[in-house]
Motif scaffolding. Sequence first.
Motif, PDB file in Angstrom:
ATOM      1  N   SER A 180     -17.890 -16.387 -27.020  1.00 19.52           N
ATOM      2  CA  SER A 180     -16.579 -16.817 -27.492  1.00 19.52           C
ATOM      3  C   SER A 180     -16.546 -18.294 -27.852  1.00 19.52           C
ATOM      4  O   SER A 180     -17.412 -19.090 -27.481  1.00 19.52           O
ATOM      5  CB  SER A 180     -15.534 -16.534 -26.401  1.00 19.52           C
ATOM      6  OG  SER A 180     -14.293 -17.155 -26.670  1.00 19.52           O
ATOM      7  N   ASP A 181     -15.484 -18.648 -28.565  1.00 22.06           N
ATOM      8  CA  ASP A 181     -15.162 -20.038 -28.889  1.00 22.06           C
ATOM      9  C   ASP A 181     -14.966 -20.906 -27.647  1.00 22.06           C
ATOM     10  O   ASP A 181     -15.019 -22.135 -27.733  1.00 22.06           O
ATOM     11  CB  ASP A 181     -13.861 -20.091 -29.706  1.00 22.06           C
ATOM     12  CG  ASP A 181     -14.127 -20.268 -31.190  1.00 22.06           C
ATOM     13  OD1 ASP A 181     -15.282 -20.512 -31.568  1.00 22.06           O
ATOM     14  OD2 ASP A 181     -13.165 -20.170 -31.970  1.00 22.06           O
ATOM     15  N   ASP A 182     -14.709 -20.273 -26.506  1.00 24.74           N
ATOM     16  CA  ASP A 182     -14.471 -21.054 -25.295  1.00 24.74           C
ATOM     17  C   ASP A 182     -15.756 -21.627 -24.706  1.00 24.74           C
ATOM     18  O   ASP A 182     -15.738 -22.289 -23.675  1.00 24.74           O
ATOM     19  CB  ASP A 182     -13.720 -20.230 -24.246  1.00 24.74           C
ATOM     20  CG  ASP A 182     -14.550 -19.082 -23.673  1.00 24.74           C
ATOM     21  OD1 ASP A 182     -15.705 -18.895 -24.102  1.00 24.74           O
ATOM     22  OD2 ASP A 182     -14.032 -18.354 -22.809  1.00 24.74           O
ATOM     23  N   GLY A 183     -16.901 -21.365 -25.376  1.00 25.83           N
ATOM     24  CA  GLY A 183     -18.171 -21.922 -24.940  1.00 25.83           C
ATOM     25  C   GLY A 183     -18.892 -21.131 -23.878  1.00 25.83           C
ATOM     26  O   GLY A 183     -19.877 -21.611 -23.300  1.00 25.83           O
TER      27      GLY A 183
ATOM     28  N   TRP B 290     -16.700 -13.876 -30.813  1.00 25.24           N
ATOM     29  CA  TRP B 290     -17.565 -13.755 -31.982  1.00 25.24           C
ATOM     30  C   TRP B 290     -18.528 -12.579 -31.880  1.00 25.24           C
ATOM     31  O   TRP B 290     -18.977 -12.052 -32.894  1.00 25.24           O
ATOM     32  CB  TRP B 290     -18.398 -15.035 -32.158  1.00 25.24           C
ATOM     33  CG  TRP B 290     -17.624 -16.249 -32.541  1.00 25.24           C
ATOM     34  CD1 TRP B 290     -17.368 -17.347 -31.764  1.00 25.24           C
ATOM     35  CD2 TRP B 290     -17.012 -16.529 -33.808  1.00 25.24           C
ATOM     36  NE1 TRP B 290     -16.632 -18.278 -32.455  1.00 25.24           N
ATOM     37  CE2 TRP B 290     -16.402 -17.799 -33.718  1.00 25.24           C
ATOM     38  CE3 TRP B 290     -16.911 -15.818 -35.011  1.00 25.24           C
ATOM     39  CZ2 TRP B 290     -15.713 -18.384 -34.781  1.00 25.24           C
ATOM     40  CZ3 TRP B 290     -16.232 -16.408 -36.067  1.00 25.24           C
ATOM     41  CH2 TRP B 290     -15.638 -17.672 -35.947  1.00 25.24           C
TER      42      TRP B 290
ATOM     43  N   ARG C 271      -9.265 -17.391 -26.661  1.00 21.70           N
ATOM     44  CA  ARG C 271     -10.141 -17.930 -27.697  1.00 21.70           C
ATOM     45  C   ARG C 271     -10.897 -16.789 -28.370  1.00 21.70           C
ATOM     46  O   ARG C 271     -11.283 -15.810 -27.727  1.00 21.70           O
ATOM     47  CB  ARG C 271     -11.131 -18.927 -27.094  1.00 21.70           C
ATOM     48  CG  ARG C 271     -10.476 -20.059 -26.330  1.00 21.70           C
ATOM     49  CD  ARG C 271      -9.717 -21.008 -27.236  1.00 21.70           C
ATOM     50  NE  ARG C 271     -10.629 -21.697 -28.159  1.00 21.70           N
ATOM     51  CZ  ARG C 271     -11.314 -22.800 -27.840  1.00 21.70           C
ATOM     52  NH1 ARG C 271     -11.192 -23.325 -26.621  1.00 21.70           N
ATOM     53  NH2 ARG C 271     -12.091 -23.377 -28.730  1.00 21.70           N
TER      54      ARG C 271
ATOM     55  N   CYS D  14     -25.744 -20.550 -30.170  1.00 23.72           N
ATOM     56  CA  CYS D  14     -24.594 -21.434 -29.983  1.00 23.72           C
ATOM     57  C   CYS D  14     -24.375 -22.389 -31.158  1.00 23.72           C
ATOM     58  O   CYS D  14     -25.261 -22.614 -31.981  1.00 23.72           O
ATOM     59  CB  CYS D  14     -24.771 -22.252 -28.709  1.00 23.72           C
ATOM     60  SG  CYS D  14     -24.736 -21.273 -27.194  1.00 23.72           S
TER      61      CYS D  14
ATOM     62  N   HIS E  86     -11.506 -14.784 -21.941  1.00 25.01           N
ATOM     63  CA  HIS E  86     -11.868 -15.934 -22.759  1.00 25.01           C
ATOM     64  C   HIS E  86     -10.672 -16.822 -23.086  1.00 25.01           C
ATOM     65  O   HIS E  86     -10.718 -17.621 -24.018  1.00 25.01           O
ATOM     66  CB  HIS E  86     -12.550 -15.478 -24.056  1.00 25.01           C
ATOM     67  CG  HIS E  86     -13.932 -14.923 -23.836  1.00 25.01           C
ATOM     68  ND1 HIS E  86     -15.010 -15.720 -23.492  1.00 25.01           N
ATOM     69  CD2 HIS E  86     -14.405 -13.658 -23.903  1.00 25.01           C
ATOM     70  CE1 HIS E  86     -16.093 -14.973 -23.378  1.00 25.01           C
ATOM     71  NE2 HIS E  86     -15.755 -13.722 -23.599  1.00 25.01           N
TER      72      HIS E  86
ATOM     73  N   ALA F  69     -19.287 -23.491 -28.879  1.00 22.32           N
ATOM     74  CA  ALA F  69     -18.987 -22.065 -29.006  1.00 22.32           C
ATOM     75  C   ALA F  69     -20.241 -21.210 -28.923  1.00 22.32           C
ATOM     76  O   ALA F  69     -21.311 -21.588 -29.416  1.00 22.32           O
ATOM     77  CB  ALA F  69     -18.267 -21.805 -30.321  1.00 22.32           C
TER      78      ALA F  69
ATOM     79  N   CYS G  85     -21.758 -18.064 -30.409  1.00 25.25           N
ATOM     80  CA  CYS G  85     -21.497 -17.320 -31.640  1.00 25.25           C
ATOM     81  C   CYS G  85     -22.160 -15.958 -31.700  1.00 25.25           C
ATOM     82  O   CYS G  85     -21.767 -15.122 -32.513  1.00 25.25           O
ATOM     83  CB  CYS G  85     -21.951 -18.150 -32.847  1.00 25.25           C
ATOM     84  SG  CYS G  85     -21.143 -19.748 -32.964  1.00 25.25           S
TER      85      CYS G  85
END
Length: 356
Positions: free
Chosen positions: A152-155, A136, A133, A199, A130, A181, A183
């Motif tokens: 992850s925050d990386d989408g 979650w 990043r 998301c 990731h 992201a 979540c």
Amino acid sequence: MKNFPTKFHPHSQYHRTQESQNQETEAIEEQEEEKARCEWDFSLTTIVSSGGGDNISTPAISDALGVIEFDQTNSIIATGGIARKIRVYKLQSLLPHENTGQDQGSGDYDGVVMEYDLERRIPIFERDEHGGRRVWSVDYSHWDPVLGASGSDDGTMQMWDTRCESGECVATVQPSVGGSAVCCVEFNPFGGPIVAVGCADRNVYGYDIRMTIAPVFVLDGHRKTVTYIKFLDNVTLVSASIDGCLKLWNSDNSNVIRSYRGHVNNRNFVGLSVWRKGGLLGCGSENNKVFVYDKRWGDPIWIHESHPTGRDGCGGGLVSSVCWRQVEEDQCTLVTGGSDGGLQVFQGKRKASIAS
């Protein structure tokens, strides 16, 4: 404690039409719905303080708790939080009258997913796909137990096979066109190839893991970031959002069945768990209370205010994680964690008049 900045994206005409239809359906349901009633007697049986000075002899917890999970036997509890430690408890050590080779996965704010052997207490698998990043959510497939996924925050949601020594992912999915992201991730616990993803673009996406090119369903109805998604049965899902409500969905037609309101949730991750056999939903709140909803009614059936159990014994705080034990039908166990690091165990029994 986890919190997430909200980022809105322009709605398409389809989204506006779908959302207005869902709102109209909810308004009709609220008018026709009978008054919520509690058919359970809940009691607080155990407190584990972050300071270790409470009335039990279990180890202390440090800092805010972000996740609580039972193992598949429902006899072991694992907790994780800001302290970057995973603590594992035998349930019988937390319940005064309880007579009752594990692996556990985790993700962290550095974007690393690790798998641990609990018997040897060592990490056995580590991967970083990731890009540093924060991660979650992590879950394992019940249909193919060697398959895991992380959001992850990386989408992206990335799936990986724990048998691969290299740790390379076997599939990468970017649900949101804008790269919002991811979540929360949950595989269908009843088996089958479906994985649900929540998301920051306020949608829930469902994918068939055998072909992840496009989602098999999209649940559109929340006004802000979706923080949790849980399967209640094969078709019905429950989602949570920082718009302050939970939603019950039919994934076959992507319609909202019911919305649940009462708890306070405008910014933080406050936990979501479903007790499938009893049809109960549990979540935390930013006013330091635990809320329980019956799937049949939109109002809470039980609320408990969690008094601070931190080192200073004062302050506000929030309930940041919850988890139901998936056993029995007339008795239940709910474990909650707070931003002060305290762990609480509640037990419930169906009221005699209802059980008979």
